[in-house]
Scaffold this active site. Structure first.
Site, PDB file in Angstrom:
ATOM      1  N   SER A  63      38.461  48.144  35.765  1.00 23.42           N
ATOM      2  CA  SER A  63      38.662  48.744  37.094  1.00 23.42           C
ATOM      3  C   SER A  63      40.089  48.646  37.620  1.00 23.42           C
ATOM      4  O   SER A  63      40.422  49.329  38.597  1.00 23.42           O
ATOM      5  CB  SER A  63      37.739  48.085  38.111  1.00 23.42           C
ATOM      6  OG  SER A  63      36.432  48.538  37.925  1.00 23.42           O
ATOM      7  N   LYS A  66      41.787  51.836  37.985  1.00 20.08           N
ATOM      8  CA  LYS A  66      41.479  52.755  39.100  1.00 20.08           C
ATOM      9  C   LYS A  66      42.666  52.878  40.059  1.00 20.08           C
ATOM     10  O   LYS A  66      42.813  53.888  40.738  1.00 20.08           O
ATOM     11  CB  LYS A  66      40.237  52.264  39.859  1.00 20.08           C
ATOM     12  CG  LYS A  66      38.939  52.303  39.023  1.00 20.08           C
ATOM     13  CD  LYS A  66      37.837  51.553  39.747  1.00 20.08           C
ATOM     14  CE  LYS A  66      36.520  51.545  38.993  1.00 20.08           C
ATOM     15  NZ  LYS A  66      35.510  50.682  39.662  1.00 20.08           N
ATOM     16  N   TYR A 188      36.679  58.926  32.796  1.00 16.42           N
ATOM     17  CA  TYR A 188      36.488  57.648  33.496  1.00 16.42           C
ATOM     18  C   TYR A 188      36.327  56.480  32.508  1.00 16.42           C
ATOM     19  O   TYR A 188      36.973  55.433  32.653  1.00 16.42           O
ATOM     20  CB  TYR A 188      35.274  57.757  34.439  1.00 16.42           C
ATOM     21  CG  TYR A 188      34.922  56.445  35.082  1.00 16.42           C
ATOM     22  CD1 TYR A 188      35.668  55.946  36.152  1.00 16.42           C
ATOM     23  CD2 TYR A 188      33.857  55.671  34.604  1.00 16.42           C
ATOM     24  CE1 TYR A 188      35.365  54.715  36.724  1.00 16.42           C
ATOM     25  CE2 TYR A 188      33.556  54.447  35.176  1.00 16.42           C
ATOM     26  CZ  TYR A 188      34.308  53.972  36.231  1.00 16.42           C
ATOM     27  OH  TYR A 188      34.015  52.748  36.784  1.00 16.42           O
ATOM     28  N   TYR A 240      35.747  44.631  45.878  1.00 20.34           N
ATOM     29  CA  TYR A 240      34.405  45.085  46.276  1.00 20.34           C
ATOM     30  C   TYR A 240      33.836  44.215  47.393  1.00 20.34           C
ATOM     31  O   TYR A 240      34.530  43.966  48.364  1.00 20.34           O
ATOM     32  CB  TYR A 240      33.480  45.151  45.046  1.00 20.34           C
ATOM     33  CG  TYR A 240      34.184  45.785  43.884  1.00 20.34           C
ATOM     34  CD1 TYR A 240      34.454  47.153  43.892  1.00 20.34           C
ATOM     35  CD2 TYR A 240      34.670  45.027  42.824  1.00 20.34           C
ATOM     36  CE1 TYR A 240      35.160  47.747  42.860  1.00 20.34           C
ATOM     37  CE2 TYR A 240      35.367  45.623  41.783  1.00 20.34           C
ATOM     38  CZ  TYR A 240      35.611  46.973  41.816  1.00 20.34           C
ATOM     39  OH  TYR A 240      36.310  47.557  40.803  1.00 20.34           O
ATOM     40  N   VAL A 258      36.268  44.141  35.196  1.00 20.36           N
ATOM     41  CA  VAL A 258      35.235  43.337  34.534  1.00 20.36           C
ATOM     42  C   VAL A 258      35.652  42.839  33.145  1.00 20.36           C
ATOM     43  O   VAL A 258      34.910  42.092  32.521  1.00 20.36           O
ATOM     44  CB  VAL A 258      33.853  44.041  34.441  1.00 20.36           C
ATOM     45  CG1 VAL A 258      33.181  44.135  35.791  1.00 20.36           C
ATOM     46  CG2 VAL A 258      33.955  45.388  33.759  1.00 20.36           C
TER      47      VAL A 258
HETATM   48  O1  DON Z   1      32.367  51.361  35.391  1.00 21.37           O
HETATM   49  C1  DON Z   1      32.250  50.174  35.103  1.00 21.37           C
HETATM   50  O2  DON Z   1      31.242  49.540  35.369  1.00 21.37           O
HETATM   51  C2  DON Z   1      33.410  49.511  34.407  1.00 21.37           C
HETATM   52  N1  DON Z   1      34.027  50.419  33.475  1.00 21.37           N
HETATM   53  C3  DON Z   1      34.448  49.042  35.384  1.00 21.37           C
HETATM   54  C4  DON Z   1      33.900  48.136  36.456  1.00 21.37           C
HETATM   55  C5  DON Z   1      34.850  47.085  36.903  1.00 21.37           C
HETATM   56  O3  DON Z   1      35.803  46.730  36.243  1.00 21.37           O
HETATM   57  C6  DON Z   1      34.512  46.385  38.164  1.00 21.37           C
HETATM   58  N2  DON Z   1      35.483  45.343  38.456  1.00 21.37           N
HETATM   59  N3  DON Z   1      35.459  44.204  38.678  1.00 21.37           N
END
Ligand code: DON
Length: 304
Positions: A63, A66, A188, A240, A258
């Site tokens: 993320s 992003k 994405y 978040y 993540v």
């Molecule tokens: O879309 C997802 O669930 C992952 N590719 C990215 C989520 C993420 O990194 C949330 N961050 N802490």
């Protein structure tokens, strides 16, 4: 400021303490990473670097990317971005579907998954060759053509990404996705798979610490006002439903992923990247949060 000593002391202290949490289990490739990797790199706006531990090992920034996709779009279309995505914290998990129905498919902010998927859709509409042009921007910022997506991580997430598939279809049904959903999700999942080391990451975000920062093409990345706004969204939404806690404990704009990465920006001073794959229940790096809290405490440097 003796950054070397402060970073080394905190690293040694945190390393001695119990490492809690789990790797991201829902993405099979990320669940294979050595959970006790731990790296830190700080880069000042005058390019002084300080690193320790696994700071030269690449990991999946997830993320954190992003922020870079928002940047790519924002520098192209300016404030039109905010017609389709908001700037409010969601108070919900990163992959929540809950608010979308009540809020007519306009995601609260560009960092929750729904928001990043809408940003991906807008990029597909604005750029001829989105994946390549995204990579070009990151490579120009870092002056490094080896920066790339990780095919194994992108296809691993794509094979089990049912919640993101649901989000994208739901957004489409509410009219906030214009392109083919499979193409939006392919973009994405690829941007989430971007690989960087802590050293790369701390340099990649310098444009938010210093809006005079120039890419290797001698271009500014964002205007001062745009950088202010991106930092503001990182401050309020970067973690978040733990964004308040990160602000309370660390006191810097930042973003987590993540894969266990965290980037924090001190405008006018430095960027610091931490990588440790074990995550707390909000999906943010356990040691990343801990390290950064101690860092801003010991340096007495935060924006508050
Ligand atoms: O879309 C997802 O669930 C992952 N590719 C990215 C989520 C993420 O990194 C949330 N961050 N802490």
């Amino acid at each position: 400021m003796d950054y070397n000593k402060i970073i080394e002391d905190i690293y040694t202290k945190v390393l001695r303490e119990e490492n809690k949490g789990q790797r991201a289990q829902y993405i099979p490739e990320l669940a294979k990473v050595n959970p006790d990797r731990f790296g830190i790199h700080l880069m000042t706006i005058d390019n002084q670097g300080y690193g320790i531990g696994d700071y030269q090992k690449p990991f999946s920034i997830q993320s954190i990317a992003k922020v870079l996709t928002l940047t790519l779009l924002y520098r192209r279309i300016g404030s039109r971005v905010w017609q389709r995505v908001g700037v409010e914290p969601s108070g919900n998990a990163f992959n929540s579907l809950m608010q979308l129905e009540n809020e007519n498919g306009v995601p609260r902010n560009p960092f929750i998954n729904a928001g990043a998927i809408v940003i991906s859709d807008m990029i597909l509409s604005e750029f001829e060759n989105p994946k390549q042009q995204f990579l070009d921007l990151v490579r120009d910022i870092l002056d490094d053509d080896t920066i790339d997506f990780c095919e194994a991580v992108a296809s691993s997430e794509s094979s089990v990404g049912f919640r993101n598939i649901a989000l994208c279809n739901y957004l489409k049904s509410l009219g906030n996705i214009r392109n083919n959903t499979a193409e939006v999700l392919d973009f994405y999942f690829n941007i989430c798979s971007l690989k960087m080391t802590c050293k790369d990451l701390s340099k990649a975000f310098l444009y938010l610490a210093n809006s005079e920062f120039k890419t290797r093409k001698s271009e500014r990345v964002l205007s001062l006002s745009q950088a202010k706004r991106v930092n503001a969204i990182m401050q309020t939404c970067g973690f978040y439903d733990e964004s308040g806690e990160f602000t309370f404990r660390v006191g810097l704009p930042g973003k987590s992923g993540v894969g266990g990465g965290v980037i924090a920006v001190h405008p006018g001073k430095y960027c610091i990247a931490v990588w440790s794959p074990r995550l707390n229940i909000h999906g943010n790096s356990y040691r990343g949060m801990k390290f950064l809290e101690q860092f801003t405490t010991d340096t007495k440097l935060s924006i508050f």
